[in-house]
Design a protein around this motif. Structure first.
Motif, mmCIF file in Angstrom:
data_model
loop_
_atom_site.group_PDB
_atom_site.id
_atom_site.type_symbol
_atom_site.label_atom_id
_atom_site.label_comp_id
_atom_site.label_asym_id
_atom_site.label_seq_id
_atom_site.Cartn_x
_atom_site.Cartn_y
_atom_site.Cartn_z
ATOM 1 N N ASP A 159 2.770 32.045 27.354
ATOM 2 C CA ASP A 159 2.524 32.320 25.944
ATOM 3 C C ASP A 159 3.807 32.078 25.153
ATOM 4 N N THR A 160 3.788 31.100 24.267
ATOM 5 C CA THR A 160 4.985 30.780 23.477
ATOM 6 C C THR A 160 5.063 31.593 22.191
ATOM 7 N N TRP A 161 4.069 32.439 21.934
ATOM 8 C CA TRP A 161 4.057 33.244 20.720
ATOM 9 C C TRP A 161 4.439 34.700 20.986
ATOM 10 N N SER A 162 3.923 35.269 22.045
ATOM 11 C CA SER A 162 4.188 36.699 22.287
ATOM 12 C C SER A 162 4.102 37.013 23.775
ATOM 13 N N ALA A 163 5.036 36.472 24.548
ATOM 14 C CA ALA A 163 5.043 36.726 25.985
ATOM 15 C C ALA A 163 5.288 38.213 26.249
ATOM 16 N N SER A 164 4.515 38.799 27.193
ATOM 17 C CA SER A 164 4.624 40.247 27.394
ATOM 18 C C SER A 164 4.355 40.699 28.825
ATOM 19 N N ILE A 165 4.138 39.780 29.759
ATOM 20 C CA ILE A 165 3.811 40.194 31.132
ATOM 21 C C ILE A 165 4.960 40.982 31.751
ATOM 22 N N ALA A 166 6.201 40.558 31.535
ATOM 23 C CA ALA A 166 7.342 41.250 32.129
ATOM 24 C C ALA A 166 7.401 42.704 31.678
ATOM 25 N N GLN A 167 7.225 42.939 30.382
ATOM 26 C CA GLN A 167 7.267 44.304 29.877
ATOM 27 C C GLN A 167 6.115 45.127 30.419
ATOM 28 N N MET A 168 4.933 44.546 30.517
ATOM 29 C CA MET A 168 3.768 45.293 30.979
ATOM 30 C C MET A 168 3.875 45.650 32.464
ATOM 31 N N LEU A 169 4.630 44.882 33.232
ATOM 32 C CA LEU A 169 4.797 45.164 34.651
ATOM 33 C C LEU A 169 6.140 45.838 34.959
ATOM 34 N N GLY A 170 6.857 46.236 33.920
ATOM 35 C CA GLY A 170 8.118 46.941 34.128
ATOM 36 C C GLY A 170 9.192 46.094 34.769
ATOM 37 N N MET A 171 9.201 44.791 34.484
ATOM 38 C CA MET A 171 10.181 43.883 35.077
ATOM 39 C C MET A 171 11.295 43.571 34.082
ATOM 40 N N LEU A 172 12.480 43.299 34.602
ATOM 41 C CA LEU A 172 13.565 42.831 33.759
ATOM 42 C C LEU A 172 13.232 41.430 33.266
ATOM 43 N N ASP A 173 13.315 41.216 31.966
ATOM 44 C CA ASP A 173 12.964 39.910 31.416
ATOM 45 C C ASP A 173 14.181 39.197 30.848
ATOM 46 N N GLU A 174 15.341 39.458 31.437
ATOM 47 C CA GLU A 174 16.560 38.826 30.936
ATOM 48 C C GLU A 174 16.583 37.335 31.214
ATOM 49 N N SER A 175 15.937 36.911 32.274
ATOM 50 C CA SER A 175 15.917 35.494 32.637
ATOM 51 C C SER A 175 14.465 35.053 32.808
ATOM 52 N N PRO A 176 13.892 34.393 31.818
ATOM 53 C CA PRO A 176 12.479 34.004 31.894
ATOM 54 C C PRO A 176 12.220 33.016 33.021
ATOM 55 N N GLY A 177 11.415 33.414 33.986
ATOM 56 C CA GLY A 177 11.177 32.578 35.161
ATOM 57 C C GLY A 177 10.441 31.294 34.856
ATOM 58 N N PHE A 178 9.460 31.358 33.949
ATOM 59 C CA PHE A 178 8.684 30.150 33.678
ATOM 60 C C PHE A 178 9.535 29.109 32.964
ATOM 61 N N ALA A 179 10.380 29.531 32.048
ATOM 62 C CA ALA A 179 11.277 28.579 31.381
ATOM 63 C C ALA A 179 12.243 27.955 32.384
ATOM 64 N N ALA A 180 12.742 28.755 33.321
ATOM 65 C CA ALA A 180 13.638 28.216 34.350
ATOM 66 C C ALA A 180 12.910 27.191 35.215
ATOM 67 N N ALA A 181 11.668 27.501 35.564
ATOM 68 C CA ALA A 181 10.882 26.553 36.365
ATOM 69 C C ALA A 181 10.656 25.261 35.598
ATOM 70 N N CYS A 182 10.395 25.360 34.314
ATOM 71 C CA CYS A 182 10.165 24.157 33.506
ATOM 72 C C CYS A 182 11.429 23.317 33.400
ATOM 73 N N ARG A 183 12.587 23.966 33.267
ATOM 74 C CA ARG A 183 13.838 23.203 33.221
ATOM 75 C C ARG A 183 14.072 22.467 34.537
ATOM 76 N N LEU A 184 13.833 23.144 35.640
ATOM 77 C CA LEU A 184 14.001 22.490 36.944
ATOM 78 C C LEU A 184 13.010 21.346 37.109
ATOM 79 N N ALA A 185 11.785 21.543 36.635
ATOM 80 C CA ALA A 185 10.784 20.473 36.724
ATOM 81 C C ALA A 185 11.215 19.269 35.907
ATOM 82 N N GLY A 186 11.815 19.518 34.745
ATOM 83 C CA GLY A 186 12.292 18.412 33.931
ATOM 84 C C GLY A 186 13.405 17.627 34.579
ATOM 85 N N GLN A 187 14.160 18.277 35.481
ATOM 86 C CA GLN A 187 15.244 17.607 36.205
ATOM 87 C C GLN A 187 14.786 17.054 37.549
ATOM 88 N N GLY A 188 13.497 17.261 37.874
ATOM 89 C CA GLY A 188 12.989 16.830 39.174
ATOM 90 C C GLY A 188 13.513 17.665 40.318
#
Length: 419
Positions: A159-188
């Motif tokens: 969700d690019t408008w209101s991401a909230s899964i991390a907060q709802m599951l009580g996880m630290l959201d300092e480093s967004p995992g999906f964005a990191a995965a997308c950056r790695l995918a862009g680099q192959g």
């Protein structure tokens, strides 16, 4: 009789060696951690290799293929099982498997290594229009239920408008995992090992639930480009049995409102996730405004997904805003104005939802008897019909009643037929 080479831990070897010999198998070699397994395979030419999961490598598996040596991996944890799955090795057993299970793996239809094409998981996108229909709650609950049925599940917050899964599951959201995965995918550079590293693990009792958390700030949406999102989902498909994606609400094609055709698109992540999915759960809110919004957006959704199956889920069903016979009214309205048949209706349970949000846990943990949990569990079971699902208390009670009735009938029959 099978000619074997063993490359397993000492405690495993002590447990299986004598039973294998008693059953007529010939153990040609017993290898330690420093032995060259490939060299021993070439020298002894065995029928099969039984090896710990962390012993197996791509080169060793290829060598076994060339030698016609069947491979059975012994896995002691989930990390080893994932490693074996990445290698494409079909035959594996748990470290505590019985000799009968081990022999069943040895007695396969051929003596090849059992490698197969990498499995493809099922991708389910969870979408809903504006108005907080409960899309994220349903996505989290569905992922948890699939995991509890024994599946390897990846939950993605796209969700690019209101991401909230991390907060709802009580996880630290300092480093967004999906964005990191997308950056790695862009680099192959996105691999299964990288997904293991950047994902957050949510504890479940049966399968595994890995979470790729969403953006920490909505202003970072340009990181989630269409090509990166598509590539990341495809990699996750081979990493997990089920991929559940919480998408944004907007279905607008951004190029229609931008003069720069090469500019990033904020809704690209949502559109890419929907088009890369195998099925879409479309969530609507079961009140007059929510139903109206859903019916207007449902037409646009069908145009976007272009033939991908869409299942309607009406959430927060209650009589207050709808009136008497709420289920009947909602069902008939969807059929009449949207041509939507057999929607899933989920009752309203505000107390359970509040408790889950307060504790940062999934609904099934804070309120296992909630009607929301029961409905989502039904969706999960429909997605995994092959799962060995334990009987519910009601099912066990009904089964016991049928058994008592049958016994009573037999007793009565014997009584009437006795002289």
């Amino acid at each position: 009789m099978t000619r074997l080479v063993l490359a397993v831990a000492r405690d495993t070897e002590e447990r299986i060696l004598e039973p294998l010999l008693e059953r007529g198998h010939d153990v040609l070699a017993r290898l330690g951690l420093l032995d060259d397994v490939a060299e021993v395979i070439a020298r002894t030419n065995p029928d099969a290799l039984i090896a710990d999961g962390d012993v197996m490598t791509e080169d060793l598996l290829s060598h076994c293929d060339d030698s016609g040596c069947r491979v059975v991996a012994v896995c002691s944890d989930e990390t080893q099982r994932r490693h074996i799955a990445r290698l494409g090795l079909r035959e594996h057993v748990d470290v505590g498997a019985s000799i009968a299970q081990l022999e069943a793996s040895l007695a396969g239809p051929d003596l090849g290594s059992g490698r197969e094409e990498a499995s493809r998981g099922v991708v389910t996108a969870v979408w809903g229009p504006a108005g907080a229909p409960g899309r994220t709650t349903i996505a989290i609950s569905l992922a948890a239920e699939l995991a509890e049925l024994g599946a390897r599940v990846c939950l993605i917050d796209a969700d690019t408008w209101s991401a909230s899964i991390a907060q709802m599951l009580g996880m630290l959201d300092e480093s967004p995992g999906f964005a990191a995965a997308c950056r790695l995918a862009g680099q192959g550079a996105l691999t299964h090992d990288e997904l293991d590293r950047i994902s957050e693990r949510y504890p479940v009792s049966q399968g595994t639930l890995s979470v790729l958390t969403g953006l920490t700030r909505s202003s970072r949406w340009p990181e989630l480009t269409q090509s990166r999102v598509t590539d990341t989902i495809e990699m996750c498909r081979h990493w997990a049995d089920h991929v559940v994606i919480d998408t944004g609400f907007s279905l607008e094609s951004d190029e229609e409102i931008s003069s720069d055709l090469f500019a990033p698109r904020r809704n690209a992540a949502t559109l890419a996730a929907l088009r890369a999915s195998d099925r879409v759960l479309a969530i609507g809110r079961a009140d007059p405004i929510g139903i109206s919004r859903y019916l207007r957006s449902h037409v646009d959704l069908l145009d976007v997904v272009a033939g991908i199956p869409v299942h309607t889920v009406m959430n927060r069903v209650r009589s207050g805003p709808v009136g008497l016979a709420a289920v009947s009214q909602i069902t008939s309205t969807l059929q009449r104005f949207g041509g939507i048949d057999k929607p899933t209706l989920i009752g309203h349970d505000e107390r359970a939802a509040d408790a889950a949000l307060l504790e940062g846990r999934v609904l099934r943990e804070v309120s296992p008897r909630s009607p929301v949990v029961a409905s989502v569990r039904g969706l999960a079971r429909a997605m995994m019909p092959e799962a060995d699902v334990p009987a519910t208390r009601r099912e066990r009670r009904a089964r016991s009643a049928r058994s008592r009735s049958t016994r009573a009938w037999h007793v009565s029959g014997r009584a009437t037929s006795s002289p």
